[in-house]
Scaffold this motif. Structure first.
Motif, PDB file in Angstrom:
ATOM      1  N   LEU A  68     -13.230  19.934 -53.300  1.00 19.67           N
ATOM      2  CA  LEU A  68     -12.651  20.560 -52.116  1.00 19.67           C
ATOM      3  C   LEU A  68     -13.670  21.489 -51.465  1.00 19.67           C
ATOM      4  O   LEU A  68     -14.406  22.184 -52.171  1.00 19.67           O
ATOM      5  CB  LEU A  68     -11.415  21.371 -52.495  1.00 19.67           C
ATOM      6  N   LEU A  73     -11.567  22.017 -57.450  1.00 20.14           N
ATOM      7  CA  LEU A  73     -10.192  22.012 -57.943  1.00 20.14           C
ATOM      8  C   LEU A  73     -10.113  21.115 -59.166  1.00 20.14           C
ATOM      9  O   LEU A  73     -10.620  19.992 -59.152  1.00 20.14           O
ATOM     10  CB  LEU A  73      -9.251  21.499 -56.852  1.00 20.14           C
ATOM     11  N   ALA A  75      -7.567  18.882 -61.220  1.00 18.00           N
ATOM     12  CA  ALA A  75      -6.271  18.257 -60.938  1.00 18.00           C
ATOM     13  C   ALA A  75      -5.964  17.223 -62.017  1.00 18.00           C
ATOM     14  O   ALA A  75      -6.804  16.380 -62.336  1.00 18.00           O
ATOM     15  CB  ALA A  75      -6.282  17.587 -59.566  1.00 18.00           C
ATOM     16  N   MET A  97      -2.623  21.861 -62.113  1.00 18.02           N
ATOM     17  CA  MET A  97      -3.604  22.179 -61.074  1.00 18.02           C
ATOM     18  C   MET A  97      -4.203  23.544 -61.391  1.00 18.02           C
ATOM     19  O   MET A  97      -3.527  24.412 -61.932  1.00 18.02           O
ATOM     20  CB  MET A  97      -2.944  22.231 -59.685  1.00 18.02           C
ATOM     21  N   ALA A 102      -3.199  24.424 -54.334  1.00 18.10           N
ATOM     22  CA  ALA A 102      -2.983  22.987 -54.533  1.00 18.10           C
ATOM     23  C   ALA A 102      -1.540  22.677 -54.926  1.00 18.10           C
ATOM     24  O   ALA A 102      -1.115  21.529 -54.846  1.00 18.10           O
ATOM     25  CB  ALA A 102      -3.937  22.461 -55.601  1.00 18.10           C
TER      26      ALA A 102
END
Length: 265
Positions: A68, A73, A75, A97, A102
């Motif tokens: 990002l 991030l 995830a 997350m 997010a």
């Protein structure tokens, strides 16, 4: 008076924000994906109606680092194969997350079961490792070594199923009828490698994925992909039928008092 940023936005500002979000460039992620066959009764037990099991009791774990702009991030997703009518896809049970930002859009717009957690993707030479952790427990660990490249798949589509709802203000039921959401993900892959390794599931009262054991490992891959998603409400669902499953969305330590699905080991 100086601009009050919590004040109402103008129509022009709202339109500009919507236009900017629709023109985001491809965002690529690097991650590990593991798929295995689990206990069919256990997979069936976690599916709220009207979702039903498919022919193979598959579980799919994704552990990714997303590029990002401005900050990375972590995830993750732990999902089981499911069908809604003649549409087959995946029903995620938990999506850790690493950033609050997010969580919000996915939970409030699509009904995704996102929670704050620790998501780790590591590669050292040929050795790769992906971990999903919450409350100090690494409840999923995928580990192994890259054993060779795989041919890149054509751009494709995947459907995820989510239930969107709000618990009632008085603590009983829902504020409105829950809905089943079909989220269509369009994916492109630019790198894909085969991994020889294994999946470790650890006991957690908050994320009890250990109830879906690895009966037969289908495969592990390491790669880079980008995806775009759009959703639609498929149908309104029975509140009474969904209520027994809403603890999936929240940290419920009382789950440790529940026995495993009948017939599981």
């Amino acid at each position: 008076m100086a601009r009050v940023r919590y004040g109402a936005r103008t129509e022009a500002e709202t339109a500009a924000a919507r236009t900017a979000s629709s023109k985001l460039p491809d965002i690529w992620s690097t991650g590990v994906v593991a798929v295995w066959e689990s206990d069919p009764d256990a997979v069936a037990a976690v599916l709220p109606p009207p979702l039903k099991p498919v022919a193979r009791p598959l579980v799919r774990v994704t552990v990714s680092k997303v590029d990002l702009p401005g900050y990375p991030l972590g995830a993750g997703s732990f999902a089981v194969a499911a069908a809604h009518g003649d549409v087959e896809g995946w029903y995620p049970l938990v999506m850790p997350m690493t950033h609050e930002r997010a969580l919000v859009g996915g939970r409030e717009v699509f009904g995704e079961p996102k929670k704050l957690g620790e998501v780790t993707v590591e590669r050292d030479g040929l050795v790769v490792r992906g971990v999903l952790a919450r409350h100090g427990i690494a409840f999923v660990e995928v580990r192994g070594a890259v054993s060779g490249p795989l041919p890149l798949p054509e751009p494709g589509q995947r459907t995820d199923f989510y239930f969107k709802f709000l618990p009632a203000v008085d603590g009983s039921g829902f504020d409105a009828d829950p809905v089943l959401v079909h989220c269509l993900r369009e994916e492109k892959v630019r790198r894909l490698e085969r991994v020889t390794g294994d999946v470790v599931l650890r006991e957690s009262m908050y994320d009890p994925v250990a109830d879906l054991p690895v009966r037969r490992l289908v495969g592990i891959t390491f790669g880079e992909k980008t995806s775009a998603q759009r959703g639609r409400v498929a149908e309104r669902v029975s509140a009474q039928a969904l209520l027994p499953y809403i603890h999936q969305r929240y940290d419920d330590p009382l789950q440790i008092l529940d026995g495993p699905p009948e017939g599981s080991v």
